[in-house]
Write a protein that holds these residues in place. Sequence first.
Motif, PDB file in Angstrom:
ATOM      1  N   UNK A   1       4.237  22.618  -9.137  1.00  0.00           N
ATOM      2  CA  UNK A   1       3.562  21.403  -8.662  1.00  0.00           C
ATOM      3  C   UNK A   1       2.326  21.072  -9.570  1.00  0.00           C
ATOM      4  N   UNK A   2       2.598  20.310 -10.533  1.00  0.00           N
ATOM      5  CA  UNK A   2       1.721  20.205 -11.667  1.00  0.00           C
ATOM      6  C   UNK A   2       0.254  19.481 -11.286  1.00  0.00           C
ATOM      7  N   UNK A   3       0.464  19.006  -9.855  1.00  0.00           N
ATOM      8  CA  UNK A   3      -0.856  18.516  -9.504  1.00  0.00           C
ATOM      9  C   UNK A   3      -1.799  19.685  -9.083  1.00  0.00           C
ATOM     10  N   UNK A   4      -1.293  20.813  -8.993  1.00  0.00           N
ATOM     11  CA  UNK A   4      -1.954  22.059  -8.760  1.00  0.00           C
ATOM     12  C   UNK A   4      -2.094  23.034  -9.603  1.00  0.00           C
ATOM     13  N   UNK A   5      -1.315  22.768 -10.973  1.00  0.00           N
ATOM     14  CA  UNK A   5      -1.425  23.774 -11.958  1.00  0.00           C
ATOM     15  C   UNK A   5      -1.815  23.085 -13.104  1.00  0.00           C
ATOM     16  N   UNK A   6      -2.714  23.597 -13.734  1.00  0.00           N
ATOM     17  CA  UNK A   6      -3.215  23.269 -15.183  1.00  0.00           C
ATOM     18  C   UNK A   6      -2.120  23.650 -16.206  1.00  0.00           C
ATOM     19  N   UNK A   7      -1.792  22.696 -17.017  1.00  0.00           N
ATOM     20  CA  UNK A   7      -0.795  23.103 -18.179  1.00  0.00           C
ATOM     21  C   UNK A   7      -1.563  23.944 -19.148  1.00  0.00           C
TER      22      UNK A   7
ATOM     23  N   UNK B   1       3.729  33.291 -13.616  1.00  0.00           N
ATOM     24  CA  UNK B   1       3.052  32.657 -12.490  1.00  0.00           C
ATOM     25  C   UNK B   1       2.130  33.732 -11.606  1.00  0.00           C
ATOM     26  N   UNK B   2       2.546  35.041 -11.525  1.00  0.00           N
ATOM     27  CA  UNK B   2       1.586  35.850 -10.910  1.00  0.00           C
ATOM     28  C   UNK B   2       0.141  36.192 -11.806  1.00  0.00           C
ATOM     29  N   UNK B   3       0.407  36.096 -12.870  1.00  0.00           N
ATOM     30  CA  UNK B   3      -0.761  36.275 -13.960  1.00  0.00           C
ATOM     31  C   UNK B   3      -1.605  35.044 -13.676  1.00  0.00           C
ATOM     32  N   UNK B   4      -1.078  33.842 -13.568  1.00  0.00           N
ATOM     33  CA  UNK B   4      -1.648  32.702 -13.541  1.00  0.00           C
ATOM     34  C   UNK B   4      -2.618  32.684 -12.123  1.00  0.00           C
ATOM     35  N   UNK B   5      -2.053  33.357 -11.120  1.00  0.00           N
ATOM     36  CA  UNK B   5      -2.668  33.123  -9.607  1.00  0.00           C
ATOM     37  C   UNK B   5      -3.748  33.974  -9.665  1.00  0.00           C
ATOM     38  N   UNK B   6      -3.631  35.040 -10.657  1.00  0.00           N
ATOM     39  CA  UNK B   6      -4.711  36.309 -10.678  1.00  0.00           C
ATOM     40  C   UNK B   6      -6.139  35.781 -11.357  1.00  0.00           C
ATOM     41  N   UNK B   7      -5.804  34.633 -12.161  1.00  0.00           N
ATOM     42  CA  UNK B   7      -6.911  34.008 -12.946  1.00  0.00           C
ATOM     43  C   UNK B   7      -8.281  33.650 -12.078  1.00  0.00           C
TER      44      UNK B   7
END
Length: 320
Positions: A275-281, A314-320
């Motif tokens: 969902x790109x409304x929740x994830x920054x490209x 995606x796991x690494x992205x959530x850890x940011x």
Amino acid sequence: MRRLHLHHGLAARDLSTKSIRSARPCRRCFSRSRTDHDLTPFTRRIFKLPSAPSPPSQQHDDLTSFLSYAERISLPQTSTVYVGTHYEYTVLQSLRHYALALHRIGGRDDAGIDLVGTWHLPERERERALRVLVQCKALKTKLGPNLVRELEGAIRQAPVGWRTGQTAGVLVSPREATKGVRDALARSSYPLFWMMVELDGTLKQALWNARAEELGLGPLGVETRYGAGAVDAESGSVRKEVALTWDGGDIPDMDLVEQSLLRHEDQWVKSWGVDWSKVDKEALLDVVERIFPDGQPEPQPDGSLSAVDQSKVLAALREK
């Protein structure tokens, strides 16, 4: 001894290993406006293309805007600035037809380089686009081998983003290359091209050395074509011009290449299924570049990414 591949529509006796072929009428096409089609910084990051340089002028960024600017300030058409700038923009627009995306640069640290960009030849159009440095010589005087030495010096001082083993130097002039220039190109240890582009943008000659061919340019060739309805004012005959080809076929022009890159970018974005409304490209691309520093994760045949690669990123992205 180094070889020189020489192709043009002026004197068939000068041809070497590849032949010129007569072909269907050539349609010389100038893009409407370079800035209308320029790639975004995000697209450049995905395909590992160098950042576009800052324009040397805030007053103009293509031939149309330069002509308006020149008229506004009453710049003499015979002045060095007018002739040189007009020719640079003409070359920039003309070579878009052969998948060269070029930008004017300038300033005290430009090392004599007029245009920089990327060459999106077939089979190289994405990550492997060739970097190019261009010097334009809109001179009426005879051009000597010293220009080749100048171009070699410019390559050694290439701007950031063009300091790679996949960078070629291109000399462009409205005059045919002399024997001295051809010999200097053949001797050079750098990948170099000479292109004769007339003041109206017509390509009349293309030369490159063996070192350039080592960059995977074996399929590059030329054809002599006859301009549709274009008649030479002096001779009254139909004008001939040179067209660059790839493996015997037309090279897609830069407009088509940019459309293709944008389609691939869209596929890349959709392949994540988020969902790109929740994830920054940009943040996602930061993580991808950190986990896969040598390139993007390998897609599956349907264009999607493997579950392992997706979950890792995606796991690494959530850890940011």
